[in-house]
Design an enzyme around this catalytic site. Structure first.
Site, PDB file in Angstrom:
ATOM      1  N   ARG A  12     -11.007  -4.127  -4.905  1.00  0.00           N
ATOM      2  CA  ARG A  12     -11.018  -4.786  -3.602  1.00  0.00           C
ATOM      3  C   ARG A  12     -12.354  -4.577  -2.910  1.00  0.00           C
ATOM      4  NH1 ARG A  12      -7.236  -3.686   1.765  1.00  0.00           N
ATOM      5  NH2 ARG A  12      -6.785  -5.865   2.239  1.00  0.00           N
TER       6      ARG A  12
ATOM      7  N   ASP B 184       2.591  -6.590   2.494  1.00  0.00           N
ATOM      8  CA  ASP B 184       1.580  -5.769   3.181  1.00  0.00           C
ATOM      9  C   ASP B 184       2.180  -4.463   3.707  1.00  0.00           C
ATOM     10  OD1 ASP B 184      -1.115  -5.283   3.978  1.00  0.00           O
ATOM     11  OD2 ASP B 184      -0.618  -5.814   6.038  1.00  0.00           O
TER      12      ASP B 184
ATOM     13  N   ARG C  36     -14.648  -5.389  11.626  1.00  0.00           N
ATOM     14  CA  ARG C  36     -14.123  -4.317  12.472  1.00  0.00           C
ATOM     15  C   ARG C  36     -13.876  -3.031  11.700  1.00  0.00           C
ATOM     16  NH1 ARG C  36      -8.614  -4.350  11.439  1.00  0.00           N
ATOM     17  NH2 ARG C  36      -7.739  -6.355  10.790  1.00  0.00           N
TER      18      ARG C  36
ATOM     19  N   TYR D  31      -9.387   4.953  10.380  1.00  0.00           N
ATOM     20  CA  TYR D  31      -8.096   5.142  11.030  1.00  0.00           C
ATOM     21  C   TYR D  31      -7.318   6.208  10.260  1.00  0.00           C
ATOM     22  CZ  TYR D  31      -6.374   2.234   7.167  1.00  0.00           C
ATOM     23  OH  TYR D  31      -6.083   1.732   5.919  1.00  0.00           O
TER      24      TYR D  31
ATOM     25  N   HIS E 298      -4.453 -12.795   2.567  1.00  0.00           N
ATOM     26  CA  HIS E 298      -3.860 -13.263   3.817  1.00  0.00           C
ATOM     27  C   HIS E 298      -4.330 -14.670   4.237  1.00  0.00           C
ATOM     28  CE1 HIS E 298      -3.054  -9.107   3.485  1.00  0.00           C
ATOM     29  NE2 HIS E 298      -3.996  -8.644   4.264  1.00  0.00           N
TER      30      HIS E 298
ATOM     31  N   HIS F 167       0.841  -1.192   0.000  1.00  0.00           N
ATOM     32  CA  HIS F 167       0.000   0.000   0.000  1.00  0.00           C
ATOM     33  C   HIS F 167       0.882   1.251   0.000  1.00  0.00           C
ATOM     34  CE1 HIS F 167      -3.206  -2.702   1.493  1.00  0.00           C
ATOM     35  NE2 HIS F 167      -2.314  -3.119   2.374  1.00  0.00           N
TER      36      HIS F 167
ATOM     37  N   ASN G 151      -2.636  -0.771  10.615  1.00  0.00           N
ATOM     38  CA  ASN G 151      -3.375  -1.141  11.821  1.00  0.00           C
ATOM     39  C   ASN G 151      -2.643  -2.112  12.739  1.00  0.00           C
ATOM     40  OD1 ASN G 151      -5.950   0.307  11.614  1.00  0.00           O
ATOM     41  ND2 ASN G 151      -6.265  -0.922   9.788  1.00  0.00           N
TER      42      ASN G 151
END
Length: 308
Positions: free
Chosen positions: A125, A258, A131, A50, A182, A34, A263
């Site tokens: 995506r 990643d 969450r 976030y 993942h 990212h 997070n």
């Protein structure tokens, strides 16, 4: 514009990762990474859950070279919402060595989809992580899937393993390849032969358009990055799960760092160790080449794929 204050507890990515001991094959692809901002150039979405630290394309390219990676697949970060400009900026400056996975909304025009394709986007995506909230309705996602299918794009999905049974029918009805982030987020404290992971393996076995990524052992592991004395063998508890996936679907598995590890609040991985983790997961050089070069080239750069 001042950079907004990052979410409390957020760990900054490691600016000086160790040099991997494992030499990656020429042409290796980091198929899941990212960029965040920088916020003064590419503001974060007002509705974000976030606020991350900045992580620029220049810093991503420096990591690429540090690890011995040749290409990147940049996945749109949720903190940027459907504003894909930061991701597209990477593609514009990568000299053909990057592809993108975008976030799009129902009101996107066909012309805008074609412009994203010309810029190097090859997928969309869909997030199903409870969450992070704000799920897009499935009917809207199904409509988008029908629209991107003629472009040859795929869909990347992110979910918790416990939710797969509920999502199975939706995923398997999509008209495009589906790439699961993942390893489907297995609970590695459970047996690799247990019923939860068995359902994910059955998804791979029964649906030849389903792919997955051997990424984020740092999110899945309980044993953590600790290495045995004199060895670099991090995240050992994740290894059996990754190996089982490689055994079942060796031609539909990707790998990614990643970076810059969104997070994370418990520990920030050393990206050099994430490369060395592959020596445990795929000790056979031919399997590693398939994972790191052949598979991602077939999915993201099919026009450059060399018959073997």
């Amino acid at each position: 514009m001042n950079t907004p204050r990052k979410t409390p507890g957020w760990l900054d990515w490691d600016p000086e990762p160790s040099a991997p001991q494992l030499a990656l094959p020429p042409g290796a692809v980091d198929a899941h990474c990212h960029v965040f901002g920088p916020a003064d150039r590419f503001p974060f979405a007002p509705e974000r859950k976030y606020t991350p630290c900045d992580a620029s394309r220049e810093q991503l390219f420096a990591l690429r070279d540090r690890l011995g990676v040749s290409r990147n697949v940049v996945v749109q970060a949720t903190c940027h919402g459907a504003d894909n400009r930061a991701m597209l900026d990477v593609l514009a400056h990568a000299g053909g060595r990057a592809r993108g996975v975008a976030t799009v909304r129902r009101d996107i025009t066909d012309g805008e989809l074609e412009r994203l394709h010309a810029a190097g986007v090859r997928g969309v995506r869909f997030n199903f992580l409870r969450r992070l909230g704000d799920f897009t309705p499935k009917d809207e996602l199904a409509e988008l899937a029908q629209r991107i299918a003629p472009l040859g794009w795929h869909i990347v999905v992110y979910f918790e393993a416990a939710d797969l049974a509920e999502l199975w029918d939706f995923f398997t009805a999509l008209p495009t390849p589906v790439v699961v982030d993942h390893l489907g987020r297995p609970d590695v404290t459970q047996s690799v032969d247990g019923p939860e992971f068995a359902l994910f393996l059955r998804l791979l076995q029964e649906h030849p358009d389903v792919w997955t990524k051997l990424s984020c052992p740092e999110r899945l592991s309980v044993t953590g990055p600790a290495a045995r004395k004199g060895e670099r063998r991090p995240y050992r508890d994740v290894v059996p799960f990754a190996q089982r996936v490689l055994d079942i679907a060796p031609d539909r598995v990707l790998w990614g760092t990643d970076w810059p590890h969104p997070n994370l609040t418990h520990h920030m991985p050393d990206d050099g160790l994430l490369v060395d983790h592959l020596a445990q997961v795929a000790p056979d050089p031919e399997v590693r080449r398939r994972l790191l070069v052949d598979n991602p080239m077939r999915l993201y750069w099919p026009e450059e794929e060399t018959p073997r």
